[in-house]
Design an enzyme around this catalytic site. Structure first.
Site, PDB file in Angstrom:
ATOM      1  N   PRO A   4       0.837  -1.206   0.000  1.00 10.29           N
ATOM      2  CA  PRO A   4       0.000   0.000   0.000  1.00 10.29           C
ATOM      3  C   PRO A   4       0.868   1.250   0.000  1.00 10.29           C
ATOM      4  O   PRO A   4       1.799   1.356   0.800  1.00 10.29           O
ATOM      5  CB  PRO A   4      -0.798  -0.125   1.305  1.00 10.29           C
ATOM      6  CG  PRO A   4       0.036  -1.003   2.181  1.00 10.29           C
ATOM      7  CD  PRO A   4       0.756  -1.945   1.266  1.00 10.29           C
ATOM      8  N   LEU A   5       0.579   2.172  -0.903  1.00 12.81           N
ATOM      9  CA  LEU A   5       1.405   3.376  -1.066  1.00 12.81           C
ATOM     10  C   LEU A   5       0.523   4.600  -1.242  1.00 12.81           C
ATOM     11  O   LEU A   5      -0.089   4.795  -2.301  1.00 12.81           O
ATOM     12  CB  LEU A   5       2.309   3.205  -2.296  1.00 12.81           C
ATOM     13  CG  LEU A   5       3.366   2.093  -2.177  1.00 12.81           C
ATOM     14  CD1 LEU A   5       3.874   1.662  -3.547  1.00 12.81           C
ATOM     15  CD2 LEU A   5       4.525   2.546  -1.286  1.00 12.81           C
ATOM     16  N   THR A   6       0.449   5.402  -0.208  1.00 12.05           N
ATOM     17  CA  THR A   6      -0.315   6.654  -0.268  1.00 12.05           C
ATOM     18  C   THR A   6       0.289   7.584  -1.308  1.00 12.05           C
ATOM     19  O   THR A   6       1.497   7.805  -1.318  1.00 12.05           O
ATOM     20  CB  THR A   6      -0.310   7.306   1.135  1.00 12.05           C
ATOM     21  OG1 THR A   6      -1.127   6.500   1.979  1.00 12.05           O
ATOM     22  CG2 THR A   6      -0.843   8.728   1.106  1.00 12.05           C
TER      23      THR A   6
ATOM     24  N   GLN B 283      -6.984  -0.963   1.117  1.00 12.25           N
ATOM     25  CA  GLN B 283      -6.490  -0.809   2.486  1.00 12.25           C
ATOM     26  C   GLN B 283      -7.355   0.226   3.207  1.00 12.25           C
ATOM     27  O   GLN B 283      -7.426   1.388   2.789  1.00 12.25           O
ATOM     28  CB  GLN B 283      -5.019  -0.381   2.514  1.00 12.25           C
ATOM     29  CG  GLN B 283      -4.459  -0.542   3.936  1.00 12.25           C
ATOM     30  CD  GLN B 283      -3.088   0.039   4.147  1.00 12.25           C
ATOM     31  OE1 GLN B 283      -2.828   1.180   3.761  1.00 12.25           O
ATOM     32  NE2 GLN B 283      -2.209  -0.706   4.795  1.00 12.25           N
TER      33      GLN B 283
ATOM     34  N   TYR C 185      -1.318   4.634  13.231  1.00 11.36           N
ATOM     35  CA  TYR C 185      -2.653   5.201  12.988  1.00 11.36           C
ATOM     36  C   TYR C 185      -3.663   4.609  13.986  1.00 11.36           C
ATOM     37  O   TYR C 185      -3.287   3.899  14.915  1.00 11.36           O
ATOM     38  CB  TYR C 185      -3.034   4.983  11.518  1.00 11.36           C
ATOM     39  CG  TYR C 185      -2.073   5.700  10.582  1.00 11.36           C
ATOM     40  CD1 TYR C 185      -1.922   7.098  10.650  1.00 11.36           C
ATOM     41  CD2 TYR C 185      -1.272   5.003   9.690  1.00 11.36           C
ATOM     42  CE1 TYR C 185      -1.008   7.766   9.826  1.00 11.36           C
ATOM     43  CE2 TYR C 185      -0.363   5.668   8.858  1.00 11.36           C
ATOM     44  CZ  TYR C 185      -0.241   7.043   8.938  1.00 11.36           C
ATOM     45  OH  TYR C 185       0.662   7.705   8.129  1.00 11.36           O
TER      46      TYR C 185
ATOM     47  N   ARG D 295      -2.900  -5.410   8.588  1.00 10.88           N
ATOM     48  CA  ARG D 295      -1.490  -4.996   8.657  1.00 10.88           C
ATOM     49  C   ARG D 295      -1.204  -4.463  10.054  1.00 10.88           C
ATOM     50  O   ARG D 295      -1.975  -3.649  10.566  1.00 10.88           O
ATOM     51  CB  ARG D 295      -1.206  -3.910   7.619  1.00 10.88           C
ATOM     52  CG  ARG D 295       0.277  -3.730   7.354  1.00 10.88           C
ATOM     53  CD  ARG D 295       0.557  -2.763   6.229  1.00 10.88           C
ATOM     54  NE  ARG D 295       1.780  -3.151   5.532  1.00 10.88           N
ATOM     55  CZ  ARG D 295       2.570  -2.321   4.871  1.00 10.88           C
ATOM     56  NH1 ARG D 295       2.279  -1.040   4.788  1.00 10.88           N
ATOM     57  NH2 ARG D 295       3.659  -2.756   4.275  1.00 10.88           N
TER      58      ARG D 295
ATOM     59  N   SER E 126      12.159  -2.667   2.535  1.00 13.48           N
ATOM     60  CA  SER E 126      13.498  -2.536   1.955  1.00 13.48           C
ATOM     61  C   SER E 126      14.046  -3.860   1.427  1.00 13.48           C
ATOM     62  O   SER E 126      15.259  -4.058   1.406  1.00 13.48           O
ATOM     63  CB  SER E 126      14.468  -1.904   2.974  1.00 13.48           C
ATOM     64  OG  SER E 126      13.952  -0.646   3.393  1.00 13.48           O
TER      65      SER E 126
ATOM     66  N   GLY F   2       7.206  -2.001  -2.122  1.00 12.14           N
ATOM     67  CA  GLY F   2       6.643  -0.656  -2.135  1.00 12.14           C
ATOM     68  C   GLY F   2       7.339   0.267  -3.109  1.00 12.14           C
ATOM     69  O   GLY F   2       7.004   0.340  -4.295  1.00 12.14           O
TER      70      GLY F   2
END
Ligand code: FNR
Ligand code: 8K6
Length: 350
Positions: free
Chosen positions: A25-27, A100, A182, A229, A298, A319
């Site tokens: 997931p990538l905002t 997500q 969050y 997650r 990573s 990601g």
């Protein structure tokens, strides 16, 4: 040798993935002003449909969940319709996509929900986070309001409704964002949860909200289409505490008894070690949770493939390299060189 990444993976009776590479997931902060996904977003996701599963950028479940500009939502009919364009495009290209689901809790900022009836960020306790919204320095974080029982009940209902909306919008399932400091994660760490009622003080109490969301959504759309997650190692928007370990021991034990589609670690670099977890977040989760686990943070295709071979986790999420390489899966499969990621790439949706 990355062959194991390209084997299909059976998640459960309803979902089989074409390979073991997930798009993390990538905002991207590129939805329109009504938080509706755009055609450019549909094209962006469809270009990445070769992933075994795309996990969408975090999607807010209701107005007061918002902590960054132009993050898409799943609570209006226009947003649901917008997502349907995205999921159709991904399916047409042969892919699968989960939404997500996100509430930022105390990392929300009222600036973003001025038009709604809410005026304050909500959190387990009235403990603010330091700093300001990224790239919007005038928006400093405020002390949130501690949620009441009624507000907790409403939040669980709103998460479940957003999950149901996700299925209506054509998503193959949802990943609950319980990571990265969050709202859900705020209940799971002592630094942000000082409640003295049945949502605080003990591992069982601190896990209650997360499990209520998991169970509410599972009842609505099926546990086979529900994933979670988590960040047992506090590292982002959160301070760690040695006693957090017991909370995650309890939570993961409870999750072990639920047949979720998968569990996913939330972390930027899985080489990080946490003293109270006895090492890496992924090793810790693997030691107390035996079902399908997604590793991230990573990894290269090579190091991720090796981690799967060594049984560190079952699926690899990628990601930043997926931002830089829409054709990440094809390139790795062909042994081609990858384009290096840089933060400037966040400015446009390629
Ligand atoms: C992220 N990450 C993230 N995580 C999440 O759970 N929801 C989200 O919406 C986002 N958004 C996001 C945006 C950007 C620009 C970055 C770089 C990261 C974290 C992401 O899913 C992943 O865990 C990390 O990027 C580490 O994986 P890579 O990039 O090293 O493969
Ligand atoms: C403007 C939108 C931002 C959205 C949220 C997600 C985060 C993005 C972050 C970028 C990259 C790196 C941060 C690393 C943190 C690790 C701490 C040890």
């Amino acid at each position: 040798m990355t062959d194991n990444l390209f084997q299909p993976f059976v998640l459960n009776e309803t979902i089989t993935l074409q390979n073991r590479v997930l798009m993390a997931p990538l905002t991207r902060c590129m939805a329109d002003e009504e938080l509706v996904p755009t055609q450019a977003m549909a094209d962006y996701y469809a270009r990445r449909a070769e992933a075994g599963l795309i996990i969408s950028e975090a999607v807010i479940i209701r107005p007061d969940a918002q902590g960054y500009p132009n993050t898409p939502g799943l609570f209006t009919s226009a947003q649901i319709d917008g997502w349907r364009v995205v999921t159709d495009a991904v399916h047409h290209a042969g892919g699968k996509i989960f939404a997500q689901l996100w509430h930022t809790g105390r990392v929300a900022h009222p600036h973003f929900f001025k038009k709604s009836s809410s005026t304050q960020a909500l959190a387990p306790s009235a403990i603010g986070v330091e700093g300001s919204v990224p790239r919007m320095r005038e928006l400093t974080y405020q002390v949130p309001k501690a949620v009441t029982y009624d507000e907790i009940t409403q939040l669980v209902a709103d998460y479940s409704q957003a999950a149901s909306n996700a299925i209506d919008a054509g998503f193959d399932g949802v990943e609950i964002h319980g990571a990265n400091g969050y709202l859900i994660d705020q209940f799971l760490h002592y630094a942000s949860n000082h409640r003295t009622d049945e949502y605080g003080q003990t591992p069982e109490n601190m896990s209650r909200f997360a499990l209520a969301v998991v169970d509410g959504i599972s009842a609505r759309i099926g546990s086979d289409r529900t994933a979670l997650r988590v960040s047992p190692g506090a590292y982002f928007n959160m301070a760690g505490d040695n006693t957090d370990r017991a909370v995650f021991d309890y939570l993961l034990g409870e999750l072990e008894q639920r047949n979720l589609a998968f569990l996913h670690i939330g972390i930027f670099d899985d080489a990080m070690e946490f003293d109270y977890l006895g090492g890496r977040a992924s090793s810790y989760v693997r030691s107390v949770y035996s079902k399908t686990l997604v590793g991230v943070g990573s990894y290269s295709a090579e190091s991720g493939s090796a981690a799967i071979s060594n049984d560190k986790f079952d699926l690899l999420a990628i990601g930043r390299p997926f931002i830089a390489n829409p054709d990440y899966v094809a390139r790795v499969r062909a042994g081609e060189e990858l384009v290096a990621y840089s933060d400037e790439m966040l400015a446009s949706l390629v």
